[in-house]
Structure formats: structure tokens, C-alpha cells
Scaffold this motif. Sequence first.
Motif, PDB file in Angstrom:
ATOM      1  N   LYS A 145      57.774 -52.872  97.939  1.00 58.09           N
ATOM      2  CA  LYS A 145      56.783 -52.937  99.014  1.00 58.09           C
ATOM      3  C   LYS A 145      56.647 -51.575  99.688  1.00 58.09           C
ATOM      4  O   LYS A 145      57.621 -50.996 100.157  1.00 58.09           O
ATOM      5  CB  LYS A 145      57.167 -53.993 100.044  1.00 58.09           C
ATOM      6  CG  LYS A 145      56.064 -54.285 101.045  1.00 58.09           C
ATOM      7  CD  LYS A 145      56.362 -55.531 101.872  1.00 58.09           C
ATOM      8  CE  LYS A 145      55.167 -55.917 102.712  1.00 58.09           C
ATOM      9  NZ  LYS A 145      55.388 -57.171 103.463  1.00 58.09           N
ATOM     10  N   ILE A 147      54.023 -48.917 102.299  1.00 56.44           N
ATOM     11  CA  ILE A 147      53.071 -48.943 103.403  1.00 56.44           C
ATOM     12  C   ILE A 147      51.869 -48.094 102.996  1.00 56.44           C
ATOM     13  O   ILE A 147      51.970 -46.873 102.863  1.00 56.44           O
ATOM     14  CB  ILE A 147      53.670 -48.380 104.704  1.00 56.44           C
ATOM     15  CG1 ILE A 147      54.923 -49.152 105.097  1.00 56.44           C
ATOM     16  CG2 ILE A 147      52.625 -48.433 105.830  1.00 56.44           C
ATOM     17  CD1 ILE A 147      54.692 -50.611 105.396  1.00 56.44           C
ATOM     18  N   HIS A 148      50.760 -48.757 102.774  1.00 56.20           N
ATOM     19  CA  HIS A 148      49.532 -48.056 102.416  1.00 56.20           C
ATOM     20  C   HIS A 148      48.586 -48.044 103.613  1.00 56.20           C
ATOM     21  O   HIS A 148      48.202 -46.980 104.098  1.00 56.20           O
ATOM     22  CB  HIS A 148      48.889 -48.746 101.199  1.00 56.20           C
ATOM     23  CG  HIS A 148      47.629 -48.134 100.716  1.00 56.20           C
ATOM     24  ND1 HIS A 148      47.308 -46.801 100.922  1.00 56.20           N
ATOM     25  CD2 HIS A 148      46.581 -48.660 100.024  1.00 56.20           C
ATOM     26  CE1 HIS A 148      46.134 -46.547 100.370  1.00 56.20           C
ATOM     27  NE2 HIS A 148      45.666 -47.648  99.841  1.00 56.20           N
ATOM     28  N   ASP A 150      48.204 -49.757 107.511  1.00 56.85           N
ATOM     29  CA  ASP A 150      48.771 -50.530 108.626  1.00 56.85           C
ATOM     30  C   ASP A 150      47.870 -50.297 109.830  1.00 56.85           C
ATOM     31  O   ASP A 150      47.845 -49.211 110.396  1.00 56.85           O
ATOM     32  CB  ASP A 150      50.199 -50.046 108.904  1.00 56.85           C
ATOM     33  CG  ASP A 150      50.868 -50.788 110.058  1.00 56.85           C
ATOM     34  OD1 ASP A 150      50.207 -51.632 110.687  1.00 56.85           O
ATOM     35  OD2 ASP A 150      52.047 -50.495 110.332  1.00 56.85           O
ATOM     36  N   ASN A 151      47.099 -51.323 110.192  1.00 57.60           N
ATOM     37  CA  ASN A 151      46.149 -51.149 111.298  1.00 57.60           C
ATOM     38  C   ASN A 151      46.745 -51.521 112.656  1.00 57.60           C
ATOM     39  O   ASN A 151      46.038 -51.585 113.654  1.00 57.60           O
ATOM     40  CB  ASN A 151      44.859 -51.933 111.042  1.00 57.60           C
ATOM     41  CG  ASN A 151      45.072 -53.440 111.015  1.00 57.60           C
ATOM     42  OD1 ASN A 151      46.072 -53.953 111.500  1.00 57.60           O
ATOM     43  ND2 ASN A 151      44.134 -54.166 110.426  1.00 57.60           N
ATOM     44  N   TYR A 154      48.191 -55.672 111.141  1.00 61.72           N
ATOM     45  CA  TYR A 154      48.214 -56.197 109.768  1.00 61.72           C
ATOM     46  C   TYR A 154      48.569 -55.070 108.813  1.00 61.72           C
ATOM     47  O   TYR A 154      47.968 -53.990 108.862  1.00 61.72           O
ATOM     48  CB  TYR A 154      46.846 -56.772 109.410  1.00 61.72           C
ATOM     49  CG  TYR A 154      46.710 -57.202 107.961  1.00 61.72           C
ATOM     50  CD1 TYR A 154      47.321 -58.361 107.492  1.00 61.72           C
ATOM     51  CD2 TYR A 154      45.962 -56.439 107.066  1.00 61.72           C
ATOM     52  CE1 TYR A 154      47.197 -58.748 106.170  1.00 61.72           C
ATOM     53  CE2 TYR A 154      45.827 -56.827 105.743  1.00 61.72           C
ATOM     54  CZ  TYR A 154      46.443 -57.979 105.292  1.00 61.72           C
ATOM     55  OH  TYR A 154      46.317 -58.368 103.978  1.00 61.72           O
ATOM     56  N   VAL A 155      49.576 -55.312 107.979  1.00 60.47           N
ATOM     57  CA  VAL A 155      49.957 -54.361 106.934  1.00 60.47           C
ATOM     58  C   VAL A 155      49.430 -54.889 105.613  1.00 60.47           C
ATOM     59  O   VAL A 155      49.787 -55.990 105.180  1.00 60.47           O
ATOM     60  CB  VAL A 155      51.486 -54.181 106.861  1.00 60.47           C
ATOM     61  CG1 VAL A 155      51.848 -53.218 105.735  1.00 60.47           C
ATOM     62  CG2 VAL A 155      52.026 -53.673 108.197  1.00 60.47           C
ATOM     63  N   THR A 176      50.380 -45.211  98.483  1.00 60.43           N
ATOM     64  CA  THR A 176      51.356 -45.355  99.555  1.00 60.43           C
ATOM     65  C   THR A 176      51.357 -44.154 100.483  1.00 60.43           C
ATOM     66  O   THR A 176      51.109 -43.020 100.064  1.00 60.43           O
ATOM     67  CB  THR A 176      52.778 -45.536  98.982  1.00 60.43           C
ATOM     68  OG1 THR A 176      53.698 -45.752 100.053  1.00 60.43           O
ATOM     69  CG2 THR A 176      53.218 -44.320  98.194  1.00 60.43           C
ATOM     70  N   CYS A 179      56.977 -42.873 102.275  1.00 61.44           N
ATOM     71  CA  CYS A 179      57.986 -43.749 102.893  1.00 61.44           C
ATOM     72  C   CYS A 179      59.376 -43.372 102.383  1.00 61.44           C
ATOM     73  O   CYS A 179      60.181 -44.249 102.052  1.00 61.44           O
ATOM     74  CB  CYS A 179      57.689 -45.216 102.578  1.00 61.44           C
ATOM     75  SG  CYS A 179      56.046 -45.778 103.030  1.00 61.44           S
TER      76      CYS A 179
END
Length: 257
Positions: A145, A147-148, A150-151, A154-155, A176, A179
Motif C-alpha cells: 500500500k 500513498i498516491h 490523499d485529499n 480520503y486516501v 506513489t 514513502c
Amino acid sequence: MIHLLFLGSGSAFTVGDGNFHSNIFLITETGKKLLIDCGSDIRFSLYKEGFCHRDITDIYISHLHSDHAGGLEYVGLSTKFDPQCHKPNLYLSHDVASDIWERTLSGGMGSVEGNITNLESFFDVYSVDDNRLFSWENINFELVKTIHIDNGSYVMPTYGLFFEVDRIKIFITSDTQLCYENLKNYYEQADIIFHDCETSKYPTPVHSHYKELVKLPHQIKSKIWLYGYQPGELPDAKKDGFFGFVKRGDKFPIGNK
């Protein structure tokens, strides 16, 4: 021995430079193929390498952006109405699977002559649960998993792949943000890393930019191939300690046979 064939190595908006979306064929020594992501220009990138929809039997989808999932409409409809084809197998995380039909595919695939359809009308779906593991051709894959996008509330579900062939460990990040600290274990374990790399003049916050990646430790950079970049002049990645930039059509042998 298996091979990774990059049908393309460009970003979502790659155009006009002979490159395509960063979709990858994992090809076994017996010729079995796993398509890692299926972007909207897949029909062109397949043809460029001498393939067509009949060569797609197994697909992994990392997330729902069109350069990674937009080609599923072409593949699903082409294989459904070709009597030489069986349903392709579709592997994806359960949270991606729960959205892919309604949010990505149903508008163009929701009905065919005489029938209302669903995702299973076109694909044999293997929804990967929270253990994030699936097996294909005796290769075990772990979904990583990342992190592309993330608002704040909501991820977006996005997953790279980590797998091993003949004791060689491969990490494909897919799209991505960088990370490194969170995923340090994967970076350190991997023998070869294929890493998302933005090269635009004006960096976005949703990809790993070259200016960030170049600051990674030397022992990590020395096993990284960069892909997912924009058209235009590229930095001297080898000089900066990387393997280099992946080019469209590059084929990487992995294994000891």
C-alpha cells in the motif's frame, strides 16, 4: 527465468514521443503473461510490441487512474466477443475491486446487446483481501500500500507489488508519493526496484519527483530503475547513482536460469 517487458514507461499524459503508459508484461519462461496495469493506450502499446488482446489472460490493477485501468474496457469487450479468448483473470485489492465497476467501467460496459452486465461478465475476478497476497504461476505477490493521492479525508487505494523469483526480490512501486520511511523495509529488502519518477518542471504532490529520489541513500538508488516520467530531456540518472531510466520496450530478465 522470467522477463519484465515495459510496454511503455511514460506518465499518464505521455503523448507524441513514441512512449506509452507505464504498463508491464511479466512473462514466464513458458510464455504465460501477467499484465501489470492496463492503461487506456494499451491497444497501441500491445501492437507496438507485436501483441494483441489475445495475449492478455491475466491482469493486475494497482489503482483506478486511466493510465492504469482505462484499457480494461478494450480488453474486456475484445476478449468477450472473440471466440478464441477466455475471460481474463483480474487481480486487484478488494478496495479497488469494490469501486472499479461503478466508478470506472460500467458507463461503457454496463450493457451489451440483450444483456445487463457486471465486472464478472468480462473477467474472472480475484479480489485480494487484507492479507494483500495472491499467487500467479507459482509466484507469490504482496500488495504494497502506497500513498498516491490523499485529499485529507480520503486516501485513494493504490498498491505496488513486491515479489521474488529465484531469490531475486522485486519491488514495483506503481504511482506513489515518496514513502521511503514508511516503506523502508521494502526498499532495503528489494534487489531491484522499479520506481515511479516524475520529471516535470513543475512537480505535483502525488508522484515521487526526481529531485526527491536523488536524495535517497546511495545503496537504495543503486538498485532503482526509474519510470513513469514525462516527455522531454531526462537527467543523467546513472551519474546520480541510479540504474537509469526505463525506455519503452525494455526487457529485464529476472532469475538464474
